[in-house]
Design a protein around this motif. Structure first.
Motif, mmCIF file in Angstrom:
data_model
loop_
_atom_site.group_PDB
_atom_site.id
_atom_site.type_symbol
_atom_site.label_atom_id
_atom_site.label_comp_id
_atom_site.label_asym_id
_atom_site.label_seq_id
_atom_site.Cartn_x
_atom_site.Cartn_y
_atom_site.Cartn_z
ATOM 1 N N GLN A 101 0.817 -1.217 0.000
ATOM 2 C CA GLN A 101 0.000 0.000 0.000
ATOM 3 C C GLN A 101 0.854 1.273 0.000
ATOM 4 O O GLN A 101 0.327 2.364 -0.194
ATOM 5 C CB GLN A 101 -0.931 0.005 1.215
ATOM 6 N N VAL A 102 2.148 1.126 0.229
ATOM 7 C CA VAL A 102 3.051 2.271 0.246
ATOM 8 C C VAL A 102 3.614 2.474 -1.161
ATOM 9 O O VAL A 102 4.162 1.544 -1.764
ATOM 10 C CB VAL A 102 4.204 2.060 1.252
ATOM 11 N N ASP A 103 3.479 3.681 -1.702
ATOM 12 C CA ASP A 103 3.940 3.919 -3.070
ATOM 13 C C ASP A 103 4.996 5.009 -3.176
ATOM 14 O O ASP A 103 5.375 5.417 -4.279
ATOM 15 C CB ASP A 103 2.771 4.234 -4.006
ATOM 16 N N MET A 104 5.521 5.467 -2.028
ATOM 17 C CA MET A 104 6.583 6.478 -2.049
ATOM 18 C C MET A 104 7.448 6.325 -0.808
ATOM 19 O O MET A 104 6.930 6.107 0.296
ATOM 20 C CB MET A 104 5.978 7.882 -2.096
ATOM 21 N N VAL A 105 8.765 6.404 -0.993
ATOM 22 C CA VAL A 105 9.719 6.345 0.121
ATOM 23 C C VAL A 105 10.695 7.501 -0.034
ATOM 24 O O VAL A 105 11.362 7.625 -1.071
ATOM 25 C CB VAL A 105 10.492 5.009 0.144
ATOM 26 N N VAL A 116 16.236 0.325 1.146
ATOM 27 C CA VAL A 116 15.407 0.222 2.351
ATOM 28 C C VAL A 116 13.987 -0.200 1.980
ATOM 29 O O VAL A 116 13.386 -1.061 2.638
ATOM 30 C CB VAL A 116 15.405 1.566 3.113
ATOM 31 N N ALA A 117 13.446 0.388 0.919
ATOM 32 C CA ALA A 117 12.099 0.018 0.462
ATOM 33 C C ALA A 117 12.036 -1.460 0.113
ATOM 34 O O ALA A 117 11.086 -2.173 0.490
ATOM 35 C CB ALA A 117 11.713 0.870 -0.737
ATOM 36 N N HIS A 118 13.053 -1.950 -0.596
ATOM 37 C CA HIS A 118 13.090 -3.366 -0.977
ATOM 38 C C HIS A 118 13.146 -4.262 0.256
ATOM 39 O O HIS A 118 12.433 -5.272 0.335
ATOM 40 C CB HIS A 118 14.301 -3.615 -1.870
ATOM 41 N N ARG A 119 13.990 -3.887 1.214
ATOM 42 C CA ARG A 119 14.113 -4.692 2.427
ATOM 43 C C ARG A 119 12.797 -4.749 3.202
ATOM 44 O O ARG A 119 12.510 -5.725 3.902
ATOM 45 C CB ARG A 119 15.220 -4.103 3.310
ATOM 46 N N LEU A 120 11.990 -3.703 3.088
ATOM 47 C CA LEU A 120 10.712 -3.661 3.791
ATOM 48 C C LEU A 120 9.581 -4.298 2.979
ATOM 49 O O LEU A 120 8.436 -4.322 3.426
ATOM 50 C CB LEU A 120 10.350 -2.214 4.136
ATOM 51 N N GLY A 121 9.902 -4.801 1.786
ATOM 52 C CA GLY A 121 8.907 -5.477 0.965
ATOM 53 C C GLY A 121 7.974 -4.549 0.217
ATOM 54 O O GLY A 121 6.906 -4.968 -0.234
ATOM 55 N N PRO A 145 6.825 -2.825 -2.929
ATOM 56 C CA PRO A 145 7.080 -3.128 -4.335
ATOM 57 C C PRO A 145 7.138 -1.894 -5.238
ATOM 58 O O PRO A 145 6.174 -1.168 -5.371
ATOM 59 C CB PRO A 145 5.897 -4.023 -4.719
ATOM 60 N N ARG A 146 8.306 -1.606 -5.772
ATOM 61 C CA ARG A 146 8.534 -0.592 -6.795
ATOM 62 C C ARG A 146 7.974 0.801 -6.465
ATOM 63 O O ARG A 146 7.289 1.422 -7.286
ATOM 64 C CB ARG A 146 7.977 -1.072 -8.137
ATOM 65 N N PRO A 147 8.255 1.321 -5.292
ATOM 66 C CA PRO A 147 7.775 2.675 -4.973
ATOM 67 C C PRO A 147 8.650 3.730 -5.628
ATOM 68 O O PRO A 147 9.798 3.467 -6.010
ATOM 69 C CB PRO A 147 7.918 2.742 -3.451
ATOM 70 N N GLY A 148 8.154 4.951 -5.755
ATOM 71 C CA GLY A 148 9.044 6.074 -6.006
ATOM 72 C C GLY A 148 9.898 6.224 -4.770
ATOM 73 O O GLY A 148 9.365 6.385 -3.663
ATOM 74 N N ALA A 149 11.213 6.130 -4.915
ATOM 75 C CA ALA A 149 12.092 6.117 -3.742
ATOM 76 C C ALA A 149 13.353 6.911 -4.028
ATOM 77 O O ALA A 149 13.972 6.749 -5.082
ATOM 78 C CB ALA A 149 12.456 4.684 -3.352
ATOM 79 N N PHE A 150 13.729 7.771 -3.088
ATOM 80 C CA PHE A 150 14.936 8.567 -3.267
ATOM 81 C C PHE A 150 15.444 9.076 -1.932
ATOM 82 O O PHE A 150 14.726 9.071 -0.929
ATOM 83 C CB PHE A 150 14.685 9.745 -4.220
#
Length: 322
Positions: free
Chosen positions: A82-86, A104-109, A111-116
């Motif tokens: 349900q999280v789509d941004m990190v 970090v997003a990957h480790r938390l499971g 999937p494919r968020p906008g992350a930076f």
């Protein structure tokens, strides 16, 4: 001519969950006396710190961020998908590429968020909070994980008492979700780039230097107006604030700001710096986590937060605690 369509966002965002991670090792002032020219009275008098947490080798930036982010997600009740941004804020990354937000997003499971990653020094968490809040309001994201994580012991000279007695390690995180009722006020932010060198790791160096007195004067004389602006933008006043949680840089700065702002007598003031030291971008979420866990602050309280530091950058908001 074909028009570009824009997404419709939510009226606001709320903090749904919060979490923190503090390294295992406690470093007292007495311990520092054995390795540098300092003492407990000198440290307490000038910055108000009694102890701080220093990370061990296995407590990396990624590991600490994953721990704090996992706690925030668990308390939010959201599933990872349900999280789509990190957005991860840090001023102590030792490797410039790649950033650690996607890891970090990957480790938390997630999937494919906008992350930076974002670096605004000690103001980083409040900057990241503003970015995520605006992304949700614009429709670019629906739920966001915002983190502040630091291993400042990697970038301080352990023989320099002007920095080594102050800075520390840790991680804090919040989860934001779209909401009909805004839980995060407009950001009041800015920078005073004419003082960019007051806190820096100069070219060719690996450790931080800080003009402590200059930063102290700047923080105590220039930033109260930013806090007033943040309250005005949110449509509240000092009498409405339940919790004041500024960046945990120096107890004397916190006390000076509190005195100037005219809060109610029962306002809860974060003083996490006394036990945690200055954890830069992690300090605001760690301080809020401590207040909520201790019961000093409670869900629904209106909090005024402020980050400030290298750049010199600053950012303040009024938020509703989860």
């Amino acid at each position: 001519m074909t028009s570009i369509q824009l997404r419709q966002g939510a009226p606001g965002a709320q903090i749904l969950g919060i979490g923190g991670y503090r390294p295992r090792r406690r470093v007292t002032n007495a311990e520092l006396e054995t390795v540098m020219d300092t003492n407990d009275e000198w440290i307490r008098t000038r910055v108000g710190i009694a102890e701080r947490r220093w990370a061990s080798e296995d407590e990396s930036l990624v590991e600490m961020a994953v721990a704090a982010g996992g706690k925030a997600m668990a308390s939010s009740g959201l599933a990872a998908d349900q999280v789509d941004m990190v957005v991860l804020s840090s001023a102590s990354l030792r490797v410039p590429i790649p950033g650690i937000g996607p890891q970090v997003a990957h480790r938390l499971g997630i999937p494919r968020p906008g992350a930076f990653d974002l670096n605004a020094g000690c103001a980083g968490f409040c900057y990241a909070l503003a970015v995520a809040n605006d992304a949700i309001r614009s429709g670019s994201a629906h739920n966001a994980l915002v983190l502040g994580v630091e291993r400042l012991t990697d970038v301080i000279d352990m023989t320099d008492r002007s920095t080594a007695v102050i800075f520390a390690d840790g991680a804090g995180a919040v989860v934001l979700g779209a909401s009909d009722e805004p839980g995060i006020g407009p950001v009041a932010w800015g920078s005073d780039g004419d003082q960019y060198s007051a806190i820096e790791i100069a070219a060719g160096r690996s450790t931080m230097s800080m003009a402590g007195q200059a930063v102290y004067r700047w923080a105590t004389t220039r930033l109260t107006a930013t806090l007033v602006e943040a309250m005005e933008k949110a449509g509240v006043g000092p009498a409405d604030i339940d919790v004041f949680a500024p960046h945990q840089a120096n107890l004397r700065i916190i006390e000076s700001m509190t005195k100037k702002l005219g809060f109610r007598d029962d306002v809860v003031v974060a003083k996490d710096v006394m036990q945690a030291g200055n954890t830069s971008a992690a300090s605001v979420p760690l301080a809020l986590t401590a207040l909520l866990e201790s019961g000093e602050a409670k869900s629904g309280d209106l909090a005024l937060v402020l980050g400030y530091g290298a750049g010199l950058t600053f950012a303040g908001q009024v938020i509703r605690l989860p």
